[in-house]
Each structure stands twice: as structure tokens, then as C-alpha cells.
Scaffold this motif. Structure first.
Motif, mmCIF file in Angstrom:
data_model
loop_
_atom_site.group_PDB
_atom_site.id
_atom_site.type_symbol
_atom_site.label_atom_id
_atom_site.label_comp_id
_atom_site.label_asym_id
_atom_site.label_seq_id
_atom_site.Cartn_x
_atom_site.Cartn_y
_atom_site.Cartn_z
ATOM 1 N N LYS A 1 0.828 -1.207 0.000
ATOM 2 C CA LYS A 1 0.000 0.000 0.000
ATOM 3 C C LYS A 1 0.865 1.261 0.000
ATOM 4 O O LYS A 1 0.524 2.266 -0.639
ATOM 5 C CB LYS A 1 -0.920 0.009 1.217
ATOM 6 N N PHE A 2 1.988 1.212 0.728
ATOM 7 C CA PHE A 2 2.860 2.387 0.815
ATOM 8 C C PHE A 2 4.029 2.315 -0.171
ATOM 9 O O PHE A 2 4.965 3.114 -0.095
ATOM 10 C CB PHE A 2 3.383 2.543 2.250
ATOM 11 N N HIS A 3 3.960 1.328 -1.079
ATOM 12 C CA HIS A 3 4.973 1.184 -2.139
ATOM 13 C C HIS A 3 6.388 1.100 -1.555
ATOM 14 O O HIS A 3 7.311 1.773 -2.012
ATOM 15 C CB HIS A 3 4.880 2.345 -3.136
ATOM 16 N N VAL A 4 6.513 0.287 -0.516
ATOM 17 C CA VAL A 4 7.797 0.108 0.165
ATOM 18 C C VAL A 4 8.308 -1.302 -0.089
ATOM 19 O O VAL A 4 7.568 -2.279 0.095
ATOM 20 C CB VAL A 4 7.656 0.334 1.688
ATOM 21 N N LYS A 5 9.552 -1.408 -0.524
ATOM 22 C CA LYS A 5 10.183 -2.715 -0.631
ATOM 23 C C LYS A 5 10.643 -3.123 0.765
ATOM 24 O O LYS A 5 11.511 -2.461 1.358
ATOM 25 C CB LYS A 5 11.372 -2.672 -1.585
ATOM 26 N N PRO A 6 10.085 -4.199 1.339
ATOM 27 C CA PRO A 6 10.386 -4.538 2.743
ATOM 28 C C PRO A 6 11.840 -4.909 2.961
ATOM 29 O O PRO A 6 12.443 -5.613 2.157
ATOM 30 C CB PRO A 6 9.458 -5.718 3.029
ATOM 31 N N ASN A 7 12.388 -4.410 4.059
ATOM 32 C CA ASN A 7 13.744 -4.747 4.487
ATOM 33 C C ASN A 7 13.631 -5.809 5.578
ATOM 34 O O ASN A 7 13.700 -5.519 6.772
ATOM 35 C CB ASN A 7 14.463 -3.497 5.006
ATOM 36 N N ILE A 8 13.413 -7.046 5.133
ATOM 37 C CA ILE A 8 13.183 -8.150 6.075
ATOM 38 C C ILE A 8 14.523 -8.781 6.421
ATOM 39 O O ILE A 8 15.196 -9.343 5.561
ATOM 40 C CB ILE A 8 12.218 -9.187 5.477
ATOM 41 N N ILE A 9 14.880 -8.718 7.694
ATOM 42 C CA ILE A 9 16.164 -9.262 8.118
ATOM 43 C C ILE A 9 16.039 -10.638 8.754
ATOM 44 O O ILE A 9 17.033 -11.342 8.902
ATOM 45 C CB ILE A 9 16.878 -8.303 9.090
ATOM 46 N N LEU A 10 14.803 -11.016 9.112
ATOM 47 C CA LEU A 10 14.612 -12.330 9.729
ATOM 48 C C LEU A 10 13.156 -12.746 9.630
ATOM 49 O O LEU A 10 12.254 -11.923 9.818
ATOM 50 C CB LEU A 10 15.042 -12.290 11.210
ATOM 51 N N GLU A 11 12.923 -14.019 9.306
ATOM 52 C CA GLU A 11 11.580 -14.602 9.298
ATOM 53 C C GLU A 11 11.507 -15.694 10.349
ATOM 54 O O GLU A 11 12.479 -16.405 10.577
ATOM 55 C CB GLU A 11 11.254 -15.216 7.936
ATOM 56 N N SER A 12 10.345 -15.832 10.970
ATOM 57 C CA SER A 12 10.129 -16.906 11.937
ATOM 58 C C SER A 12 8.789 -17.564 11.654
ATOM 59 O O SER A 12 7.850 -16.909 11.193
ATOM 60 C CB SER A 12 10.134 -16.357 13.371
#
Length: 308
Positions: free
Chosen positions: A220-231
């Protein structure tokens, strides 16, 4: 050793520990017994089921097939028990409930204690797995109902009953540049959401219900997520965020269970992420009396966890 549930537990523990001695200690059995058990299974199947050459241990392709076989056997056994219950215990009924584990830790204690006290003839079987898997199991009639959140995503072959919901927050630890000392719950408009979403994030895995909505917020905010960790667990993601690994989006019912520590909570607009709890059943399936009572009990609950 033929009990599939015990075998599955032994394999899970061995994979987790990646060491026969530690796994045996965890299981309260001897190391030689565990070693011989795995060797016996592999001899019977005529193939290896566990890769032991590298750490961590992992299932071989044959091991994955065997693991799924054990899971299916357990499901079949549970289904058999349910079908035989009217003959073995004519006054009893089994209800199989599907629910995500992190949601179950909050919702089931609200739903089941009084229900079971009032209905001692009803037995509950739980399927604690991901939403899509529970939905598939419900459509395949492997469970009787599915308790979840965000009913808008449900298959059209399901009927559902909505009750309650809760607020979601961005968790901001003291390690974040957005942290405000001496504050707890911030004003909803205190920061621009686009700026917040550009920060490093810890998130739950892609097949969790909340992750779908979090992805929608980034889009929605046109942001490429900066995902450093998934659980796999929102509980783990929340705890990691509280400890400063990254920001995350979590629910009031989850945050309330965590140890108290200085953090900021930024409330999210319900139009961005809105959680509604539901109990779903397969459309056109005849509901037994016990399931009808469970649905009525669910509909009467007041589910609105909040943080002050």
C-alpha cells in the motif's frame, strides 16, 4: 515401537538436537535404543530417512515421505476414533478443531474451559498448524471446524461466524532511532507509516495470516520490505523485535504475554490491518449437536484484547 505419534515425536526431537545422545536425553530414553530404533526403521524401509553426515540433521527425500506417512496415519487414527465414538461411547462426541498455535494459546483458554465443563461428553482434538493447511483439512473433512482470523480470505466453500477482533501495533525497541524514551503507546499519527515500514523488520513466515496483511501494508505504501529475519512463529518474531532485532507488527494478545521491557507501541489504523476472529465450518455439512454448541459458545465470547 509402532505408535506413529511417538515415532514422529522421536524424529522431531532428533532433527532438533542433531545428536542421538542429546535427543535420547530429551526423550528420557537410552541413546542405544534411539539409534537402534532409527536403524530398524531404515532397514525395514530399505533406505535412509535421516541425513546424519551434516549438522543439522535433515530428512532425506525418503524420510520426508515417511514423515508425511506418519502424519497421515495419525490423522486417519483420529478420524477413526471420531467415527467409532458413536458406537463405543454413544453419549460422547469428538470435535476436531483446527487453529494456528499462536492464536490457540490465546483463544482456546477463552473458549474451551467452560464449554468442556458444561459438556463433559464432548472430547476435543486439536490440529495446530498454518491457516491454509487447516482450511484444506476442513474442506477435506479432516477437521470439523477451523478457528482463525481475517475471514475475508476464506474459501467460498466455508461458512463462518465472526466474533471480536483486536488492535495491531508496530513494536519499537530502544535500539530503534524511532524510540521515544518514557513513552509506551504512541499516537497513531506520531510517525509517517511509510518511514516506519522502511526500517528493518522481523516477520512471521509467508503462510501465516498476519504476514499476508503485513505484506499488504508494504504494498500500500509502495515500500520494498527490508526483512532481516523470518520466523514460523509470531511469538518468536515479537520477542525478537522487543529485543531490538528489528521492528515488527504484532497483536495486543501476543504483546501482553511478553516480559515487560521499555518499548514503544505504534497503533495501526484498522483500515491498514484489521483482525476479526472467526469459527469456520464446511458449507452444507450437517452439524452435530456438540459442534452447534461450540459455535454458540464462540459467538457469545467477548474477544477484544487490548493494551493500556
Amino acid at each position: 515401537m509402532k505408535d506413529p505419534e511417538i515415532l514422529l515425536h522421536y524424529i522431531d526431537t532428533l532433527l532438533k538436537e542433531s545428536n542421538f545422545t542429546r535427543a535420547a536425553h530429551e526423550l528420557y530414553i537410552s541413546q542405544p535404543y534411539l539409534t537402534q530404533l532409527i536403524k530398524h526403521i531404515e532397514q525395514k524401509l530399505e533406505t535412509k530417512i535421516i541425513n546424519r553426515e551434516t549438522i543439522p540433521f535433515s530428512l532425506t527425500e525418503a524420510g520426508i515421505i515417511y514423515y508425511h506417512y506418519l502424519e497421515q496415519t495419525i490423522a486417519n487414527n483420529q478420524n477413526l476414533v471420531k467415527k467409532l465414538t458413536p458406537f463405543v461411547l454413544p453419549n460422547n462426541e469428538v470435535i476436531r478443531i483446527g487453529i494456528l498455535e499462536s492464536l490457540g494459546t490465546f483463544l482456546l483458554p477463552e473458549l474451551l474451559p467452560n464449554f468442556l465443563t458444561k459438556n463433559p461428553n464432548i472430547k476435543i482434538q486439536l490440529s495446530e498448524t498454518y491457516p491454509r493447511e487447516n482450511e484444506t483439512r476442513l474442506l477435506n473433512e479432516q477437521i470439523d471446524c477451523y478457528i482463525g482470523q481475517t475471514p475475508e480470505t476464506l474459501n467460498h466453500g466455508l461458512d463462518f461466524y465472526v466474533n471480536g477482533g483486536e488492535n495491531y501495533y508496530v513494536i519499537i525497541s530502544p535500539k530503534s532511532p524511532f524510540f521515544k524514551k518514557g513513552r509506551f503507546i504512541l499516537q497513531p499519527n506520531e510517525y509517517k507509516m511509510k518511514d516506519i515500514l522502511q526500517e528493518p523488520f522481523v516477520v512471521s513466515s509467508a503462510n501465516s495470516a498476519i504476514r499476508h496483511q503485513v505484506n499488504g501494508a508494504f504494498q500500500k505504501f509502495h515500500v520494498k520490505p527490508n526483512i532481516i529475519l523470518e520466523s514460523k512463529s509470531i511469538l518468536t518474531a515479537t520477542n525478537l523485535s522487543i529485543k531490538g532485532v528489528g521492528l515488527t507488527i504484532s497483536a495486543a494478545s501476543i504483546i501482553k504475554r511478553m516480559a515487560q521491557t521499555p518499548i514503544n507501541l505504534l497503533p495501526l489504523d484498522n483500515n491498514l490491518i484489521q483482525i476479526k476472529y472467526f469459527l469456520a465450518v464446511k458449507h452444507s455439512i450437517k452439524q452435530n449437536n456438540g459442534l452447534k454448541k461450540l459455535i454458540d459458545t464462540f459467538k457469545k465470547l467477548k474477544i477484544q484484547p487490548s493494551i493500556k
